[in-house]
Design a protein around this motif. Structure first.
Motif, PDB file in Angstrom:
ATOM      1  N   ILE A   1      -4.154   2.436   7.553  1.00  9.22           N
ATOM      2  CA  ILE A   1      -2.822   3.074   7.577  1.00  9.22           C
ATOM      3  C   ILE A   1      -2.960   4.573   7.846  1.00  9.22           C
ATOM      4  O   ILE A   1      -2.178   5.163   8.614  1.00  9.22           O
ATOM      5  N   GLN A   2      -3.956   5.188   7.232  1.00 12.41           N
ATOM      6  CA  GLN A   2      -4.156   6.635   7.440  1.00 12.41           C
ATOM      7  C   GLN A   2      -4.418   6.963   8.913  1.00 12.41           C
ATOM      8  O   GLN A   2      -3.998   8.010   9.412  1.00 12.41           O
TER       9      GLN A   2
ATOM     10  N   TRP B   1       2.827   8.492  -0.186  1.00  9.45           N
ATOM     11  CA  TRP B   1       2.656   7.046  -0.275  1.00  9.45           C
ATOM     12  C   TRP B   1       1.346   6.740  -0.991  1.00  9.45           C
ATOM     13  O   TRP B   1       0.497   7.604  -1.163  1.00  9.45           O
ATOM     14  N   GLY B   2       1.197   5.505  -1.389  1.00  8.90           N
ATOM     15  CA  GLY B   2      -0.057   5.086  -2.003  1.00  8.90           C
ATOM     16  C   GLY B   2      -0.088   5.323  -3.494  1.00  8.90           C
ATOM     17  O   GLY B   2       0.943   5.368  -4.159  1.00  8.90           O
ATOM     18  N   SER B   3      -1.292   5.502  -3.996  1.00  7.60           N
ATOM     19  CA  SER B   3      -1.486   5.516  -5.453  1.00  7.60           C
ATOM     20  C   SER B   3      -0.743   6.661  -6.136  1.00  7.60           C
ATOM     21  O   SER B   3      -0.411   6.569  -7.316  1.00  7.60           O
TER      22      SER B   3
ATOM     23  N   ASP C   1      -5.871   1.157   3.202  1.00  7.22           N
ATOM     24  CA  ASP C   1      -5.411   2.559   3.234  1.00  7.22           C
ATOM     25  C   ASP C   1      -6.022   3.310   4.413  1.00  7.22           C
ATOM     26  O   ASP C   1      -5.347   4.113   5.071  1.00  7.22           O
TER      27      ASP C   1
ATOM     28  N   ARG D   1       0.842  -1.209   0.000  1.00  4.87           N
ATOM     29  CA  ARG D   1       0.000   0.000   0.000  1.00  4.87           C
ATOM     30  C   ARG D   1       0.873   1.254   0.000  1.00  4.87           C
ATOM     31  O   ARG D   1       0.503   2.261  -0.588  1.00  4.87           O
TER      32      ARG D   1
END
Lengths: 152, 490
Positions: free
Chosen positions: A85-86, B331-333, A82, A20
């Motif tokens: 994690i956020q 981070w991420g997409s 996500d 992720r």
């Protein structure tokens, strides 16, 4: 050296977290599926700051998951992962930044990644880059200005 | 130091630059490091502790102070004038350039004329040329940075090969650190280096004169070394700590501290950055990470700007992929797109601003926390004042203008850099009045006539440029004074 080590459960969760943080792109797998957990563990074993941050992060993630409907982080869909994690990013921003730093170090030290981003990899020395001579003509405009340092 | 161990020789150099070679000693935690409590400081303290000191870890950028920097009280009504002028120091700047080797070119209109440099400037690279052309179009000053990095081989040291991250040590010795320049010559003259030793106290006699130093060796065993003179060069945090920790019956407030000013008036340089992202660019990680070109268009005071004194604009390059990702990519997409926008495509303009002295910005001893030898660690308290904030705001806008002129698609403004405490100054300031200064114009303590300070502690003001050549010039001047005027100390 760090004394922090991951439990087996944490070792199963971490690759999903890594995917992720740095997801798959083009033909490359995400940081977790690429098999970089060992490199992350090396970094956390060698550097105490990293070890402490990662263990604290994963414990916080475990706490978040224990209050969720599905406690199994790897089984969640991407959006749910996500969100989890956020929550930690907001609650422990410094800690989260350190974990992201560790994952970035592992990922961007990987030769397959170097090929994709056209990075030479390896040590900066002894290769270096070309050192052409300085072109003094570049100063033609700058030299036209009279001295302007303060002389009063 | 063993140059073969420097990060530039290692595949994992980016990891090392953030861990065992980090700028902050609390992160680095090497044997020679002592912890620092800078929780109360708006700028974090950076230093390197080794034979060669912070020159192991520096970028080797060597601009000189301007003549106006020594006269800020007279010219602008702020802080204090120095007890010396630029012209007093000029021959020592020149002497230091010969020792270290300076790549550069004379004729800079922003500064007094200089003697010819030892070597031509390092090349600007495509990114430096792009920035220089933008400054030319704006009608702003720019000049190639004076650099203590060899553009040609010099005094048996190789030329730079443009590898980039030389701030973490140069195994080619192309970067002039003190361990490969001054120290070998000093050893040839009979100096002895006791590497790994930690001085914890400057001893004094009943008359208050220095008698030597007490130190721990690598095994942790305490020793006393007698001396006719003691010369301190521990940087503005370490020197203040050393003097305060050397309190005795004859110096109850700390050594050389009758004025009460030891530790006070700590100055960093205030820093901000603007980062330009270029759609099309030759890779901006090729070449030295800093010291490319500098603009001093906004260096001298202009009351219309709303602040006194000024700043330099200094160009810096981008770095390796991990460093880029950590500093910039989310981070991420969005991670990969964000990374692609930055990697090899960013140019940084740093604003390095004059930091005026304030007594409440200070170094004291932290009695509750000690290093591994039981010596109290330093506590650093520091706040930016309004003048600095206005200066940085102005600087970021000018940097943004220049980057856009250079063709940047987007500019990211970073108005105050916390991780920027490379330059440590002011905590044992020089002056003629013993009530208002710690040392005299030669670095000799007012209270102790055989104690000298030769680091950034003695600075009265900070100017808006990197301090090392001025520190070195002052040290040479002090050395001349001891040799010629204090023969009793030989």
């Amino acid at each position: 050296m760090s004394t922090a080590t991951l439990t087996e459960t944490q070792r199963q969760v971490m690759p999903a977290v890594m995917d992720r943080l740095i997801p798959a792109v083009e033909a490359l797998l995400g940081a977790g599926a690429m098999g970089l957990l060992e490199e992350v563990e090396r970094l956390t074993a060698e550097h105490d700051r990293y070890g402490r941050a990662l263990v604290q992060f994963l414990e916080a993630l475990s706490d978040v998951m224990s209050s969720a409907e599905n406690e199994n982080f790897p089984a969640l869909d991407g959006a749910q992962q996500d969100q989890a994690i956020q929550k930690i990013e907001q609650a422990l921003p410094q800690n989260f930044a350190t974990v992201l730093e560790v994952v970035c170090l592992a990922y961007y030290n990987e030769p397959k990644v170097h090929v994709r981003i056209d990075w030479h990899g390896g040590a900066p020395q002894p290769a270096g880059f070309a050192l052409p001579p300085f072109d003094a003509a570049l100063l033609d405009t700058a030299r036209q200005r009279p001295p302007f340092w303060r002389q009063d | 130091m063993n140059p073969a161990d420097y990060p530039v020789t290692k595949k994992n150099w980016e990891e090392l630059s953030r861990t065992t070679w980090a700028f902050h000693p609390n992160t680095r935690q090497q044997l020679a490091d002592y912890p620092i409590n800078d929780d109360g400081s708006a700028i974090k303290v950076f230093m390197y502790n080794a034979v060669g000191g912070s020159t192991i870890h520096w970028a080797a950028h060597v601009p000189r102070f301007h003549p106006s920097d020594f006269r800020v009280k007279t010219l602008d009504g702020v802080a204090d004038d120095w007890p010396i002028s630029y012209w007093d120091l000029e021959p020592y700047y020149d002497q230091n350039d010969v020792m270290m080797g300076c790549s550069g070119i004379h004729g800079d209109p922003a500064n007094p004329e200089r003697s010819p440099r030892q070597m031509p400037p390092l090349p600007l690279g495509p990114d430096g040329q792009r920035m220089a052309a933008a400054f030319d179009r704006l009608g702003w000053h720019w000049w190639p940075s004076d650099n203590h990095v060899n553009s040609q081989s010099y005094k048996g040291r190789d030329a730079c090969n443009n590898c980039g991250p030389n701030v973490w040590g140069c195994n080619r010795k192309a970067k002039a650190s003190v361990d490969v320049t001054y120290l070998p010559e000093a050893i040839d003259y009979g100096a002895e280096v006791r590497a790994g030793s930690t001085v914890f106290d400057i001893a004094t006699d009943t008359a208050g004169r220095a008698t030597g130093v007490r130190y721990y060796d690598t095994a942790g065993e305490a020793h006393f070394q007698a001396a006719k003179a003691v010369i301190v060069a521990c940087n503005a945090v370490g020197t203040a700590r050393m003097l305060l920790h050397s309190a005795s019956a004859s110096h109850p407030q700390g050594l050389a501290n009758t004025s009460g000013l030891v530790g006070k008036n700590l100055m960093f340089h205030v820093y901000a950055n603007a980062v330009g992202l270029f759609a099309e660019s030759a890779p901006t990680y090729k070449g030295a990470i800093a010291n490319i070109i500098m603009s001093q268009e906004f260096y001298e005071t202009d009351p219309a700007r709303g602040f006194v004194r000024g700043y330099s604009l200094q160009m810096a390059r981008s770095s390796g992929p991990a460093t880029t990702a950590i500093a910039n990519a989310s981070w991420g997409s969005a991670h990969h797109q964000n990374f692609a926008e930055h990697f090899g495509k960013s140019t940084n303009l740093g604003i390095i601003g004059e930091d005026l002295p304030v007594q409440s910005n200070r170094v004291t001893l932290e009695p509750q926390q000690c290093d591994r030898f039981g010596i109290p660690i330093p506590r650093v308290e520091y706040k930016l004042d309004g003048n600095s904030t206005r200066l940085l705001t102005h600087g970021v806008q000018q940097a943004k203008t220049a980057l856009l002129e250079a063709g940047a698609q987007r500019v990211i403004e970073k108005p105050h850099s916390v991780n920027a405490g490379w330059h440590l100054m002011g905590t044992a300031r020089m002056g003629d009045d013993p009530a208002r200064s710690v040392v005299n114009a030669y670095g000799q303590a007012h209270d102790v006539d055989n104690l000298f300070v030769v680091d950034g502690s003695v600075f009265v003001t900070s100017a808006g440029v990197n301090p090392t050549p001025t520190i070195q010039a002052l040290a040479l001047r002090t050395a001349d004074f001891i040799c010629n005027e204090r023969t009793d100390l030989k």
